[in-house]
Design an enzyme around this catalytic site. Structure first.
Site, PDB file in Angstrom:
ATOM      1  CG  ASP A 223      -1.958   0.965   1.260  1.00 20.80           C
ATOM      2  OD1 ASP A 223      -2.696   1.094   0.398  1.00 20.80           O
ATOM      3  OD2 ASP A 223      -1.812   1.965   2.173  1.00 20.80           O
ATOM      4  CD  GLU A 328      -2.069   2.228  -3.693  1.00 23.17           C
ATOM      5  OE1 GLU A 328      -2.955   2.869  -3.730  1.00 23.17           O
ATOM      6  OE2 GLU A 328      -1.235   2.429  -2.574  1.00 23.17           O
TER       7      GLU A 328
HETATM    8  C1  NOJ Z   1      -4.462   3.022  -0.946  1.00 23.31           C
HETATM    9  C2  NOJ Z   1      -5.540   2.174  -0.661  1.00 23.31           C
HETATM   10  O1  NOJ Z   1      -5.876   1.431  -1.807  1.00 23.31           O
HETATM   11  C3  NOJ Z   1      -6.827   2.866  -0.207  1.00 23.31           C
HETATM   12  O2  NOJ Z   1      -7.753   2.126  -0.268  1.00 23.31           O
HETATM   13  C4  NOJ Z   1      -6.350   3.470   1.083  1.00 23.31           C
HETATM   14  O3  NOJ Z   1      -7.265   4.286   1.508  1.00 23.31           O
HETATM   15  C5  NOJ Z   1      -4.964   4.487   1.087  1.00 23.31           C
HETATM   16  N1  NOJ Z   1      -4.033   3.798   0.376  1.00 23.31           N
HETATM   17  C6  NOJ Z   1      -4.441   4.742   2.449  1.00 23.31           C
HETATM   18  O4  NOJ Z   1      -3.899   3.131   3.042  1.00 23.31           O
END
Ligand code: NOJ
Length: 685
Positions: A223, A328
């Site tokens: 993440d 991500e």
């Molecule tokens: C990316 C995640 O996919 C999202 O759902 C989340 O709110 C943010 N990162 C913060 O962790």
């Protein structure tokens, strides 16, 4: 990019992930085994046979760890425990065993940029004095004016805004009640950022990796992989930053009440597009994607993050079986993203350029070329993704007047997508993404053609982005709505696993008693609670049981495409644009091994080239049109344009209307064309 075949970047990589199709499970909304209205791990286990039959290679689970759920689990309070709402660690182990026995790999989410404020470390930090080891695990700072000696700390340490809206700093209160230092949270107040310069933080996350690797997970989705390291000195920054890059207003909130308080009551929704109001969304009413990185931000994509991934690469290398990391990282341009997947770092990164291209041949062509080239430059495979739990489902985005727009959620007051058109395009785009070499991510419910829930009332919304932006961002709830498994049941069978019984194909029902279900109360004891988010009515006709075995339904289209992809080795294939590729005309055409892919994003039918026949088409088989598009949409528009035809597309259908049959068959076999808003896989001969 030349028209000569190019080897897939990374096609020499034998590891499973290089060409895998990964299905994203959002545990809150996948399947509810205990009937409490919330998805859970036993629900996942119950539906694994469905996923195996779908033909995916792996699953990725969004967070199921202990969490107060301030950001739907992306606020982790304990990285080694399952939240009771999802089950127990045993349930995870059982799910993992079953997935592996079915040949499915399992990727779990890792949230290293921030913890929950309810994590023991943050609680210890709050209780400890400034300058303590406990505080050094996070980003605590005194107020700017205090540092300057001109005030008592009322000014936040810098001007950074939270990605979710509002300020990125919250001031603490000392044990004696006086105001204390501030802490940084790039996201919600309840998600304090960790200090990644602290060796203790680094070691803890290594240990978390090992904890799950030891249990047998095959990889991690990381993440905010671009966010952990911040520029030294935390300088002010006036740019625009958003998690999902897409609207210029993100990060630039109006000085609405609450913009400085974090707890904001949403405005009434029609405030959203009031051009006269102090509403920055009006500056960008179309929500066109804008570049997020100018000037480059001091908190994203800092060079220091790569040290972390080199370190983690070494941790994973200590394990057998090609474990992997997928980033991500909302990073631009593609060459910057490629740095995350250099040989000694992560294995994959999500390709958000492809997702953001929208339904537009020219933009999609550029995204494809850029990502293949960038991945090739570091010898890694590319990835492809169209939807996830943070974005409006592509079925709905592609049904907007401008199908390249990227709204941050949709509410009843906003433009409503054309469901039939959006679904037709989504099906076509999916065929494109599944035929590209590399690894493809599929978001749960895509395979049913689910639309975004675009009319969720404000009272039902739960996403912090909605509250922190005063409702300016509608938020991500609309793509997170619990899945429909069975049309005739309460909650469209979301809790069908709870009812037990039924066939074990994972469609009609979740799990028979033999699957060892321990749902409280057991089958039939009480009706399940309603799903945690209300489902739109359209979910009834799109439920899995309505599409299962129905030729041409979206579910069967995904099954066919996935099976064809496997048979023809497309994931590890080659890529070159075909002669008829003409993005200006809206025609995207490429060759991967023996499959010619043609997507017609233009307005005119495009011919099937001589000597080719259609192996698979995104146009629904006539009999399946109702299941694929919903009865109403089917009648109104599914066949008001020429259909894709080819040798295999001209079957008359039992419940197709005469008009639809005529449209499918009417003379078009002689002059086979691919209709606008459709795509097809063709083979020579
Ligand atoms: C990316 C995640 O996919 C999202 O759902 C989340 O709110 C943010 N990162 C913060 O962790």
């Amino acid at each position: 990019m030349s028209h000569r075949p190019t080897a897939t970047p990374g096609s020499d990589i034998a590891a499973w992930w290089a060409s895998a199709v990964v299905y994203q499970i959002y545990p809150r909304s996948f399947a509810d085994a205990n009937g409490d209205g919330m998805g859970d791990l036993l629900g996942v286990t119950a539906r694994l046979p469905y996923l195996q039959r779908l033909g995916v290679d792996a699953i990725w689970l969004s967070p199921f760890y202990k969490s107060p759920q301030a950001d739907a689990g992306y606020d982790v309070a304990d990285y080694r425990q399952v939240d009771p709402m999802f089950g127990r660690l045993d349930d995870f182990d059982g799910m993992l065993r079953k997935a592996h026995s079915l040949g499915l790999k399992v990727i779990v989410d890792l949230v290293p940029n921030h913890t929950s404020d309810e994590h023991i470390w943050f609680q210890e930090a709050l209780a400890a004095p400034p300058g303590s080891a406990e505080r050094d695990r996070y980003m605590f700072r005194p107020g700017k004016d205090q540092v300057a000696g001109s005030g008592d700390g009322n000014l936040a340490p810098n001007n950074w805004k939270s990605i979710f809206g509002g300020p990125a700093w919250t001031r603490t209160t000392n044990p004696d009640g006086s105001s204390g230092d501030w802490y940084l949270h790039l996201f919600d107040t309840k998600q304090p950022d960790l200090n990644w310069e602290n060796p203790e933080v680094q070691e803890e996350m290594r240990s978390v990796l090992r904890f799950w690797l030891d249990r047998g997970v095959d990889g991690f989705r990381v993440d905010v992989a671009h966010g952990m390291v911040k520029e030294a000195g935390l300088p002010d920054w006036d740019g625009v930053a958003a998690m999902v890059e897409g609207s210029a207003d993100a990060g630039h909130l109006p000085d609405a009440p609450g913009a400085h308080s974090d707890a904001v009551e949403p405005h009434t929704a029609h405030h959203h597009h009031d051009p006269a109001g102090d509403d920055h969304s009006a500056d960008n009413a179309g929500h066109q994607p804008v570049s997020p990185l100018y000037p480059p931000s001091p908190f994203f994509d800092q060079d220091g993050v790569h040290e972390i991934y080199r370190d983690w690469n070494r941790v994973l290398a200590g394990y057998d079986g090609d474990r992997m990391l997928v980033a991500e990282a909302w990073v631009e341009p593609a060459e910057r993203l490629a740095r995350y997947i250099r040989k000694d770092e992560m294995q994959q990164a999500f390709n958000f350029d492809f997702l953001l291209a929208g339904w537009d041949a020219q933009r999609m062509a550029v995204a494809i070329e850029d990502s293949l080239e960038a991945a090739a430059s570091v010898g890694a495979p590319s990835t492809w993704v169209l939807s996830n739990h943070d974005t409006v489902r592509h079925t709905s985005r592609f049904g907007l007047a401008d199908p390249t727009t990227f709204p941050k959620g949709i509410a009843a007051e906003d433009e409503q997508p054309d469901a039939g058109l959006g679904l037709a395009r989504a099906r076509a785009a999916t065929l494109v993404s599944l035929a590209l070499p590399g690894s493809t991510y599929v978001y749960q419910g895509e395979e049913l053609g689910l639309p975004e829930h675009t009319t969720l009332p404000a009272e039902a919304r739960q996403d912090p982005t909605f509250f922190r932006t005063n409702g300016i961002e509608r938020g991500r709830d609309g793509c997170r709505v619990p899945l429909p498994w069975k049309s005739g049941e309460p909650g469209y069978g979301f809790a069908d696993a709870y009812a037990g019984g039924g066939p074990s194909d994972g469609v009609s029902s979740g799990a028979g008693p033999s699957d060892g279900f321990s749902s409280d109360g057991g089958p039939g004891h009480r009706p399940p609670a309603p799903p945690w988010l209300p489902q739109p009515e359209s979910f009834g006709e799109l439920a899995a049981d309505r599409q299962d075995g129905v030729e041409g339904s979206t579910l069967e289209l995904y099954r066919s495409a996935l099976s064809l992809r496997k048979r023809h080795g497309l994931g590890s294939g080659s890529f070159c644009w075909a002669d008829m590729h003409d993005p200006e005309l809206g025609v995207l055409a490429f060759q991967n091994r023996d499959i010619l892919v043609i997507a017609n994003m233009g307005t005119e039918p495009t011919p099937v080239p001589d000597g080719y026949h259609v192996e698979l088409s995104s146009a629904p088989g006539a009999g399946a049109a109702e299941a694929a598009f919903g009865e109403a949409a089917f009648r109104e528009r599914a066949f008001d344009e020429p259909a894709v035809v080819g040798a295999s597309a001209g079957r008359p259908a039992s419940h197709a209307s005469a008009a639809a049959s005529a449209a499918l068959l009417g003379g078009t076999l002689d002059a086979a064309v691919i209709a606008p808003n459709t795509a097809a896989y063709l083979v020579a001969g």
